[in-house]
Design an enzyme around this catalytic site. Structure first.
Site, PDB file in Angstrom:
ATOM      1  N   LYS A 112      -0.419   0.302   1.585  1.00  9.97           N
ATOM      2  CA  LYS A 112      -1.147   1.502   1.156  1.00  9.97           C
ATOM      3  C   LYS A 112      -0.222   2.437   0.391  1.00  9.97           C
ATOM      4  O   LYS A 112      -0.538   2.872  -0.727  1.00  9.97           O
ATOM      5  CB  LYS A 112      -1.742   2.236   2.366  1.00  9.97           C
ATOM      6  N   ASP A 130      -7.055   3.722   2.443  1.00  9.01           N
ATOM      7  CA  ASP A 130      -6.822   4.664   3.542  1.00  9.01           C
ATOM      8  C   ASP A 130      -8.081   4.703   4.405  1.00  9.01           C
ATOM      9  O   ASP A 130      -8.990   3.878   4.235  1.00  9.01           O
ATOM     10  CB  ASP A 130      -6.440   6.047   3.009  1.00  9.01           C
TER      11      ASP A 130
END
Length: 218
Positions: A112, A130
């Protein structure tokens, strides 16, 4: 759906402030379990004191903890930044690498964070899964995957690679402003007619409008 979100949020972008790849890497790492607004508030002091990996790797721990104090979990975040900066100095000559395979070898950096840095600092397309992106991609019916890496690959297969970074921004902005976790503003959502999860939140336009936010969480 992405075209509609692009029209709804023409200013969509990374909501963390940064001037270079190192700053973006650092602020993304310390944004865990706090808000972008709080990170942006400490950013000027942080980088005035430690503008590059070498200075941050040599930082006085107590001083760094004091700067990061308002973010919570400041001891763990201090430890993360010291290790991250040291790794950049020792293994990458103080430069942030521009490849995912290299970024994910750094302490505290997962896919991420790596995709945030690649997409926004290097212009390399990436999908940032996310909590908002994961939640919305399942509500939209784009994927059933709950594992972030599997979700990243599943959604990535639906869109041209060139769109991945902005797609992430569009979806995350929508998740922060309209499609909330507990009470999505369904009746005020621009995707209402296309969304298979329509009705999870209030469908009355006036009631839903009261749930809309003009910016991400404080």
């Amino acid at each position: 759906m992405d075209r509609i979100l692009a029209e709804t949020y023409p200013d969509a972008r990374c909501e963390l402030d940064f001037d270079n790849a190192f700053e973006l890497l650092v602020v993304t790492v310390i944004s865990a379990q706090t808000t972008d607004r709080r990170v942006n508030a400490v950013r000027p002091t942080l980088f005035a004191a430690y503008p590059d990996p070498a200075s941050m790797a040599a930082a006085d721990r107590d001083r760094l903890e004091t700067i990061l104090g308002p973010l919570g979990f400041f001891r763990a975040k201090t430890d993360a930044l010291l290790k991250l900066s040291a790794a950049l100095v020792e293994r990458f000559d103080g430069q942030v690498p521009g490849r995912l395979d290299d970024l994910v070898t750094l302490p505290g950096v997962g896919r991420k964070t790596a995709n945030v840095v690649l997409g926004n600092a290097f212009g390399v397309p990436g999908i940032t899964v996310d909590t908002h992106f994961g939640r919305l991609s399942r509500r939209f019916g784009w994927t059933d995957e709950t594992d972030p890496v599997k979700a990243e690959h599943a959604v990535g297969a639906l869109f041209p690679k060139r769109d991945w970074t902005m797609l992430s921004h569009h979806v995350i902005w929508h998740g922060r402003r309209c499609c909330h976790a507990k009470e999505p503003a369904c009746g005020a959502c621009p995707l209402a007619r296309l969304c298979p999860a329509f009705g999870e939140g209030p469908t009355d336009p006036e009631a839903a409008a009261t749930l809309l936010k003009t910016q991400g969480p404080a």
